[in-house]
Design a protein around this motif. Structure first.
Motif, PDB file in Angstrom:
ATOM      1  N   SER A 155    -133.487-138.347 -51.908  1.00 31.32           N
ATOM      2  CA  SER A 155    -134.491-137.673 -52.720  1.00 31.32           C
ATOM      3  C   SER A 155    -135.384-138.673 -53.428  1.00 31.32           C
ATOM      4  O   SER A 155    -134.959-139.794 -53.747  1.00 31.32           O
ATOM      5  N   ASN A 156    -136.599-138.259 -53.694  1.00 33.83           N
ATOM      6  CA  ASN A 156    -137.519-139.091 -54.466  1.00 33.83           C
ATOM      7  C   ASN A 156    -136.897-139.460 -55.807  1.00 33.83           C
ATOM      8  O   ASN A 156    -136.194-138.660 -56.433  1.00 33.83           O
ATOM      9  N   GLN A 210    -144.191-143.609 -48.839  1.00 36.96           N
ATOM     10  CA  GLN A 210    -143.351-144.074 -47.730  1.00 36.96           C
ATOM     11  C   GLN A 210    -142.779-145.449 -48.039  1.00 36.96           C
ATOM     12  O   GLN A 210    -142.902-146.400 -47.250  1.00 36.96           O
ATOM     13  N   GLN A 229    -134.668-146.968 -54.959  1.00 42.27           N
ATOM     14  CA  GLN A 229    -135.817-146.173 -55.377  1.00 42.27           C
ATOM     15  C   GLN A 229    -136.530-145.665 -54.134  1.00 42.27           C
ATOM     16  O   GLN A 229    -136.747-146.431 -53.189  1.00 42.27           O
ATOM     17  N   LEU A 230    -136.903-144.387 -54.156  1.00 39.33           N
ATOM     18  CA  LEU A 230    -137.575-143.782 -53.013  1.00 39.33           C
ATOM     19  C   LEU A 230    -138.851-143.094 -53.466  1.00 39.33           C
ATOM     20  O   LEU A 230    -138.841-142.320 -54.427  1.00 39.33           O
ATOM     21  N   ASN A 231    -139.931-143.354 -52.752  1.00 39.68           N
ATOM     22  CA  ASN A 231    -141.201-142.691 -52.991  1.00 39.68           C
ATOM     23  C   ASN A 231    -141.704-142.214 -51.635  1.00 39.68           C
ATOM     24  O   ASN A 231    -142.277-142.993 -50.862  1.00 39.68           O
ATOM     25  N   LYS A 232    -141.460-140.953 -51.327  1.00 37.37           N
ATOM     26  CA  LYS A 232    -141.824-140.430 -49.998  1.00 37.37           C
ATOM     27  C   LYS A 232    -143.327-140.331 -49.824  1.00 37.37           C
ATOM     28  O   LYS A 232    -143.836-140.497 -48.719  1.00 37.37           O
TER      29      LYS A 232
END
Lengths: 111, 112
Positions: A52-53, A70, A64-67
């Motif tokens: 998940s973001n 990307q 850390q994720l930022n869809k």
């Protein structure tokens, strides 16, 4: 364009500092993201996964994720010489369990 | 802990030989994979299997085949070894792809 891109490094940080490792991926439909650590001459071992973001923390590690951008990153707090390794970013292709790996970033933590 | 065992740590084979790389996992995982790892190229998927006797090609299947007769064992076969198949070969398994892989210790194959 590679499916998963990482800066090859080497990234050198002093002991106790924060190491920041970055990764971008090309398939916007990707849903699962992983960080593996690989010591020289050894096989990769899974250290974090994120779906998940936002941020996911596990001990000294934060993924850390930022869809939208990307972009996946791994922060290592209070870096230790034992963290010196190659860090592989990996992404699952949509709809399946085939995992695509980046070429890895070499991290050196100087005592 | 899941254990993935690759039968050989180092292998040296001659060009044209048929080569078998064996991988066994002990946790009843359905999904097993073969990758090769080369400097600057990272890990590339050769073949994978999601069930006994089931197999699918990965991104670089040419020159390779696989066999999965039992759930715990996944074999990679180099039909006629060539020097460009010199590489580190890594086997991995997972119960669900979304959970990440457990890797074996790898087989470093040199084809001369």
């Amino acid at each position: 364009q590679k499916e998963v891109e990482q800066n090859s490094g080497p990234l050198s940080v002093p002991e106790g500092a924060i190491a920041s490792l970055n990764c971008t991926y090309s398939d916007r439909g990707s849903q699962s993201f992983f960080w593996y650590r690989q010591y020289s001459g050894k096989s990769p071992e899974l250290i974090m996964f994120i779906y998940s973001n936002g941020d996911k923390e596990d001990g000294r590690f934060t993924a850390q994720l930022n869809k939208a951008s990307q972009y996946v990153s791994l922060l290592i707090r209070d870096s230790q010489p034992s963290d010196s390794a190659t860090y592989l970013c990996a992404v699952n292709r949509p709809g399946g369990f085939k995992t695509i790996f980046g070429a890895g970033t070499r991290l050196f933590v100087k005592a | 802990d899941v254990k993935v065992t690759q039968s050989s740590r180092y292998l040296v084979k001659r060009t044209g030989e048929k080569v078998f790389l064996e991988c066994v996992q002990d946790m009843d995982h359905e999904n097993m994979f073969w990758y090769r790892q080369d400097p600057g190229l990272g890990l590339r998927l050769i073949y994978f299997s999601y069930d006994v006797k089931m197999k699918e090609k990965g991104d670089i299947p040419e020159g390779y085949s696989v066999s999965r007769e039992k759930k715990e064992r996944f074999s990679l076969i180099l039909e006629s070894a060539s020097t460009n198949q010199t590489s580190m070969y890594l086997c991995a398994s997972t119960i669900r792809g979304a959970d990440g892989y457990t890797f074996g210790s790898g087989t470093r194959l040199t084809v001369v």
